[in-house]
Design an enzyme around this catalytic site. Structure first.
Site, PDB file in Angstrom:
ATOM      1  CG  ASN A 113      -1.647   1.227   1.175  1.00 24.85           C
ATOM      2  OD1 ASN A 113      -1.511   2.112   0.649  1.00 24.85           O
ATOM      3  ND2 ASN A 113      -2.799   1.313   2.252  1.00 24.85           N
ATOM      4  CG  ASN A 146      -0.315   2.764 -13.261  1.00 25.65           C
ATOM      5  OD1 ASN A 146      -0.656   3.316 -14.121  1.00 25.65           O
ATOM      6  ND2 ASN A 146      -0.509   1.431 -12.509  1.00 25.65           N
ATOM      7  CB  SER A 172      -5.360  12.191 -15.435  1.00 29.82           C
ATOM      8  OG  SER A 172      -6.660  11.973 -16.174  1.00 29.82           O
ATOM      9  CE1 TYR A 219      -7.732   9.869 -10.985  1.00 29.55           C
ATOM     10  CE2 TYR A 219      -8.038  11.447 -12.669  1.00 29.55           C
ATOM     11  CZ  TYR A 219      -7.598  10.184 -12.286  1.00 29.55           C
ATOM     12  OH  TYR A 219      -7.037   9.350 -13.258  1.00 29.55           O
ATOM     13  CB  ALA A 220      -8.667  18.020 -11.163  1.00 26.42           C
ATOM     14  CB  ALA A 221      -6.123  18.754  -6.352  1.00 28.81           C
ATOM     15  CE  LYS A 279      -3.852  10.433 -11.516  1.00 31.88           C
ATOM     16  NZ  LYS A 279      -2.870   9.522 -11.489  1.00 31.88           N
TER      17      LYS A 279
END
Ligand code: NAD
Length: 240
Positions: free
Chosen positions: A54, A81, A133, A146-148, A150
Site C-alpha cells: 500500500n 501508476n 491524466s 483527482y484533478a488536484a 493529477k
C-alpha cells in the site's frame, strides 16, 4: 536484444489495468518488473513479480524499498501508476473523499519517489514516469480531488527532473497524461458518458492500455535519452 535488458523496474498499481500493460511490455523487452500493488496480480508474465504494497503506508514503502535494493541492488525504472478516484461535486465532497485521493495519488507518489529518486541519483541512472491524466491538464467536473492530484504530479515531475539530475546523474523524470482508457477504473462510468468521451477525441474512440504502455516503454528506455521534465498526452486528441 530487448530495449530494457538488465533493467529493474518498479511499477505501482501493477496488478491490473495500465500497470499490467506496462509490466508486461517492460518484461517482454527484458526488464525484471516488480509490480507493487495492494491487490493480487490478475495475470502471470515471466519476470513480473507481484509485491503486496500500500503506497500510502510509509513504513511499508521503506520495507519494500530495502527489500528490492537488497535483492536486486538497484532500481532503474519507477512508474508511479497506482491511483484511485472518489468523485463528487465539490459542494458535496467529503473529507474522506478528498483525503483518500490525495493520499494515494499524491502522497503515495511522494512516498515512493523520495526513496527511489535519490537511489537513482547515487547510481547515476534512472527513468521515472508519473502517470497523470487529461483531468490534471484540463480539469473535470466532479473530480476536484483527482484533478488536484493529477496536476500535482506534473509539478512533481518538473521538480524531480531538476532535482535528481542537478549533480549530473542521468536521471530523467517524465509524465504521461492518458485520456480515457479501457480499464477497471472506467467500470463505474455509464456507457453513454464513455460514448461522449470518445466523441471528444479527434480519433473518436477511447484508448487501450497497450497504447499507454508503448509510450511508457519509450520513456523508460534509452530511446528517450534526451527527454526529461515533459508531459506526453496520450489521449487521441481529447479536449475536455
Ligand atoms: P485500475 O483501477 O484498473 O488500477 C489501479 C491499480 O492501482 C489497482 O491494481 C489498485 O489495486 C492499485 N492501487 C490503488 N491504490 C493503491 C495503493 N494505495 N497502493 C498500491 N496500489 C494501489 O486503474 P487504471 O485505469 O489502470 O489506472 C492507472 C493509473 O492511470 C491511475 O493513476 C489513473 O489515475 C491513471 N489514469 C487512468 C485513466 C483511465 O482512463 N483508465 C485515465 C487517465 C489516468
Amino acid at each position: 536484444m530487448g530495449k530494457l535488458d538488465h533493467k529493474v523496474a518498479v511499477i505501482t498499481g501493477g496488478a491490473r489495468g495500465l500497470g499490467q500493460a506496462m509490466a508486461v511490455s517492460f518484461a517482454k523487452e527484458g526488464a525484471t518488473v516488480i509490480a507493487a500493488d495492494m491487490s493480487e496480480l490478475t495475470y502471470t508474465e515471466k519476470n513480473v513479480f507481484g509485491y503486496h504494497l500500500n503506497i500510502t503506508d510509509v513504513d511499508a514503502v521503506k520495507a519494500f524499498f530495502d527489500e528490492v535494493v537488497a535483492k536486486y541492488g538497484k532500481i532503474d525504472i519507477l512508474v508511479n501508476n497506482a491511483g484511485i478516484t472518489k468523485d463528487s461535486m465539490t459542494r458535496k465532497m467529503t473529507d474522506e473523499q478528498w483525503d483518500a485521493v490525495i493520499n494515494v495519488n499524491l502522497k503515495g507518489v511522494f512516498n515512493m519517489t523520495r526513496l527511489i529518486g535519490p537511489l537513482m541519483e547515487v547510481n547515476g541512472y534512472g527513468s521515472i514516469i508519473n502517470i497523470s491524466s487529461v483531468v490534471g491538464v484540463f480539469g473535470n467536473i466532479g473530480q476536484a480531488n483527482y484533478a488536484a492530484t493529477k496536476a500535482g504530479v506534473l509539478g512533481l515531475t518538473k521538480t524531480w527532473a531538476k532535482e535528481f539530475a542537478r549533480k549530473g546523474a542521468n536521471v530523467r523524470v517524465n509524465a504521461i497524461a492518458p485520456g480515457y482508457t479501457m480499464t477497471d477504473m472506467l467500470k463505474s462510468v455509464p456507457q453513454d458518458l464513455l460514448d461522449d468521451f470518445a466523441k471528444l477525441t479527434m480519433l473518436k474512440r477511447l484508448g487501450q492500455p497497450e497504447e499507454i504502455a508503448s509510450v511508457a516503454l519509450f520513456l523508460a528506455s534509452d530511446d528517450a535519452s534526451y527527454i526529461t521534465g515533459q508531459t506526453i498526452c496520450v489521449d487521441g486528441g481529447m479536449r475536455l
